[in-house]
Design a protein around this motif. Structure first.
Motif, mmCIF file in Angstrom:
data_model
loop_
_atom_site.group_PDB
_atom_site.id
_atom_site.type_symbol
_atom_site.label_atom_id
_atom_site.label_comp_id
_atom_site.label_asym_id
_atom_site.label_seq_id
_atom_site.Cartn_x
_atom_site.Cartn_y
_atom_site.Cartn_z
ATOM 1 N N TYR A 179 30.313 -69.606 -48.256
ATOM 2 C CA TYR A 179 30.176 -68.379 -49.051
ATOM 3 C C TYR A 179 29.264 -67.414 -48.302
ATOM 4 O O TYR A 179 28.037 -67.608 -48.266
ATOM 5 C CB TYR A 179 29.617 -68.705 -50.430
ATOM 6 N N PRO A 180 29.838 -66.382 -47.680
ATOM 7 C CA PRO A 180 29.037 -65.453 -46.877
ATOM 8 C C PRO A 180 27.830 -64.877 -47.621
ATOM 9 O O PRO A 180 26.749 -64.735 -47.033
ATOM 10 C CB PRO A 180 30.040 -64.354 -46.519
ATOM 11 N N ARG A 181 27.992 -64.563 -48.898
ATOM 12 C CA ARG A 181 26.859 -64.012 -49.653
ATOM 13 C C ARG A 181 25.728 -65.021 -49.787
ATOM 14 O O ARG A 181 24.553 -64.657 -49.770
ATOM 15 C CB ARG A 181 27.335 -63.563 -51.042
ATOM 16 N N GLU A 182 26.087 -66.302 -49.911
ATOM 17 C CA GLU A 182 25.074 -67.351 -50.010
ATOM 18 C C GLU A 182 24.315 -67.493 -48.690
ATOM 19 O O GLU A 182 23.092 -67.689 -48.675
ATOM 20 C CB GLU A 182 25.741 -68.682 -50.381
ATOM 21 N N VAL A 183 25.036 -67.371 -47.589
ATOM 22 C CA VAL A 183 24.387 -67.422 -46.279
ATOM 23 C C VAL A 183 23.410 -66.264 -46.137
ATOM 24 O O VAL A 183 22.263 -66.438 -45.710
ATOM 25 C CB VAL A 183 25.432 -67.374 -45.137
ATOM 26 N N ALA A 184 23.846 -65.050 -46.523
ATOM 27 C CA ALA A 184 23.000 -63.870 -46.420
ATOM 28 C C ALA A 184 21.791 -63.984 -47.349
ATOM 29 O O ALA A 184 20.661 -63.634 -46.969
ATOM 30 C CB ALA A 184 23.806 -62.618 -46.741
ATOM 31 N N ARG A 185 22.016 -64.470 -48.559
ATOM 32 C CA ARG A 185 20.908 -64.616 -49.515
ATOM 33 C C ARG A 185 19.849 -65.568 -48.987
ATOM 34 O O ARG A 185 18.647 -65.285 -49.045
ATOM 35 C CB ARG A 185 21.439 -65.136 -50.852
ATOM 36 N N ARG A 186 20.298 -66.691 -48.420
ATOM 37 C CA ARG A 186 19.350 -67.675 -47.906
ATOM 38 C C ARG A 186 18.605 -67.125 -46.695
ATOM 39 O O ARG A 186 17.406 -67.403 -46.522
ATOM 40 C CB ARG A 186 20.089 -68.964 -47.537
ATOM 41 N N ALA A 187 19.267 -66.343 -45.877
ATOM 42 C CA ALA A 187 18.610 -65.738 -44.721
ATOM 43 C C ALA A 187 17.488 -64.799 -45.171
ATOM 44 O O ALA A 187 16.407 -64.774 -44.563
ATOM 45 C CB ALA A 187 19.631 -64.978 -43.876
ATOM 46 N N LEU A 188 17.722 -64.039 -46.237
ATOM 47 C CA LEU A 188 16.689 -63.156 -46.768
ATOM 48 C C LEU A 188 15.511 -63.969 -47.318
ATOM 49 O O LEU A 188 14.346 -63.607 -47.104
ATOM 50 C CB LEU A 188 17.266 -62.270 -47.877
ATOM 51 N N GLU A 189 15.802 -65.050 -48.011
ATOM 52 C CA GLU A 189 14.735 -65.894 -48.562
ATOM 53 C C GLU A 189 13.830 -66.450 -47.465
ATOM 54 O O GLU A 189 12.616 -66.588 -47.659
ATOM 55 C CB GLU A 189 15.334 -67.049 -49.366
ATOM 56 N N LEU A 190 14.418 -66.755 -46.321
ATOM 57 C CA LEU A 190 13.657 -67.348 -45.222
ATOM 58 C C LEU A 190 13.116 -66.294 -44.246
ATOM 59 O O LEU A 190 12.466 -66.650 -43.259
ATOM 60 C CB LEU A 190 14.544 -68.329 -44.450
ATOM 61 N N SER A 191 13.395 -65.022 -44.546
ATOM 62 C CA SER A 191 12.986 -63.921 -43.651
ATOM 63 C C SER A 191 13.534 -64.123 -42.242
ATOM 64 O O SER A 191 12.848 -63.886 -41.236
ATOM 65 C CB SER A 191 11.451 -63.792 -43.607
ATOM 66 N N ALA A 192 14.759 -64.585 -42.170
ATOM 67 C CA ALA A 192 15.397 -64.832 -40.871
ATOM 68 C C ALA A 192 15.867 -63.521 -40.257
ATOM 69 O O ALA A 192 16.284 -62.594 -40.956
ATOM 70 C CB ALA A 192 16.572 -65.773 -41.044
ATOM 71 N N SER A 193 15.802 -63.453 -38.942
ATOM 72 C CA SER A 193 16.272 -62.285 -38.213
ATOM 73 C C SER A 193 17.611 -62.532 -37.526
ATOM 74 O O SER A 193 18.282 -61.595 -37.110
ATOM 75 C CB SER A 193 15.246 -61.874 -37.151
ATOM 76 N N ALA A 194 17.962 -63.817 -37.377
ATOM 77 C CA ALA A 194 19.218 -64.155 -36.705
ATOM 78 C C ALA A 194 19.719 -65.505 -37.193
ATOM 79 O O ALA A 194 18.951 -66.302 -37.746
ATOM 80 C CB ALA A 194 19.029 -64.169 -35.187
ATOM 81 N N LEU A 195 21.003 -65.743 -36.967
ATOM 82 C CA LEU A 195 21.636 -66.973 -37.407
ATOM 83 C C LEU A 195 22.477 -67.567 -36.290
ATOM 84 O O LEU A 195 23.023 -66.839 -35.458
ATOM 85 C CB LEU A 195 22.563 -66.721 -38.610
ATOM 86 N N ILE A 196 22.598 -68.875 -36.293
ATOM 87 C CA ILE A 196 23.618 -69.576 -35.522
ATOM 88 C C ILE A 196 24.380 -70.447 -36.503
ATOM 89 O O ILE A 196 23.784 -71.298 -37.178
ATOM 90 C CB ILE A 196 23.016 -70.424 -34.385
ATOM 91 N N LEU A 197 25.675 -70.210 -36.622
ATOM 92 C CA LEU A 197 26.522 -70.978 -37.532
ATOM 93 C C LEU A 197 27.009 -72.231 -36.801
ATOM 94 O O LEU A 197 27.302 -72.179 -35.602
ATOM 95 C CB LEU A 197 27.710 -70.142 -38.000
ATOM 96 N N VAL A 198 27.116 -73.321 -37.529
ATOM 97 C CA VAL A 198 27.565 -74.578 -36.922
ATOM 98 C C VAL A 198 28.438 -75.325 -37.925
ATOM 99 O O VAL A 198 28.084 -75.435 -39.106
ATOM 100 C CB VAL A 198 26.372 -75.498 -36.544
#
Length: 250
Positions: A179-198
């Protein structure tokens, strides 16, 4: 002088009473003393000199107090195709091998977890994108032998150092819900600046599917709105890892 009880003496030296008879030492099970001989060879030649079945056998000494565990070690390697396959198998899968109970299965999974933490540590102290070999070793340790698809996200900070590695989807042998929105939401919670999907392909072939490509674009689009970069999407197969970036898909 008091007469010795043969059974008591035999138990005292670790032999079965029925072995204490004329000529019994010659017919004793071949594995008697084998454990110490294997340990001595490991000490003398180094653990790296042991073949896979003997390394696994030596580990099983801790789980199985007595008896010959060589057949069990060989059966595990045959069933799961090698040492990494044994470590990557689930507890339920391990227990399908005769001789593996809860204790043995748990001990093997503890060994797998130790290996996973060692490889994770190698990518946790420096920028992930500059330790690509360590990253590939980590995702393969984590996912190469999973029997169901698993979707994970590595969340990175501004220095591209690992903040967290989380499983955001577990699925079937050929699909894991994302769920792309869930990925984005979690990234905001963690204050992430970048992602690597696996994610993994239990079939063993890491080639991205059209569904993989569509999903990656959806996640990248959702992240871009939040100014979060998607550095790559790695697909883990049995023997190799496919990179969306290297394939020109991202």
């Amino acid at each position: 002088m008091e007469r010795q009880n043969p059974s008591a003496f035999a138990e005292g030296v670790g032999l079965q009473p029925e072995l204490w008879a004329p000529g019994a030492i010659k017919s004793a099970p071949h594995h008697l003393g084998h454990r110490e001989r294997l340990r001595e060879r490991a000490r003398a030649g180094g653990l790296a000199a042991l073949p896979d079945y003997e390394l696994l056998e030596a580990f099983l000494f801790r789980s199985v107090a007595r008896g010959d565990v060589k057949p069990l070690a060989k059966a595990l390697l045959a069933r799961f195709g090698g040492f990494s396959g044994v470590l990557g198998a689930t507890i339920d899968e391990l227990k399908t091998v005769s001789g593996v109970g809860d204790a043995v299965a748990l001990d093997i999974k503890l060994l797998h977890e130790a290996a996973l933490r060692q490889t994770r540590e190698a990518i946790g102290k420096r920028p992930v994108i500059s330790s690509w070999t360590a990253l590939l070793a980590y995702v393969r340790t984590a996912l190469a032998h999973e029997t169901r698809e698993q979707f994970r996200v590595l969340f990175l900070d501004k220095k591209n150092q690992l903040i967290a590695d989380e499983v955001l989807g577990r699925g079937t042998v050929d699909h894991a819900p994302v769920y792309p929105r869930e990925v984005a939401r979690r990234a905001l919670e963690l204050s992430a600046s970048a992602l690597i999907l696996v994610h993994n392909h239990p079939s063993g072939d890491p080639s991205p599917s059209s569904a993989d490509v569509d999903m990656t674009r959806q996640v990248a689009d959702a992240a871009r709105v939040l100014r979060i970069a998607v550095h790559d999407h790695l697909v883990v197969g049995r023997d190799s890892v496919a990179s969306f970036k290297a394939l020109g898909l991202l």
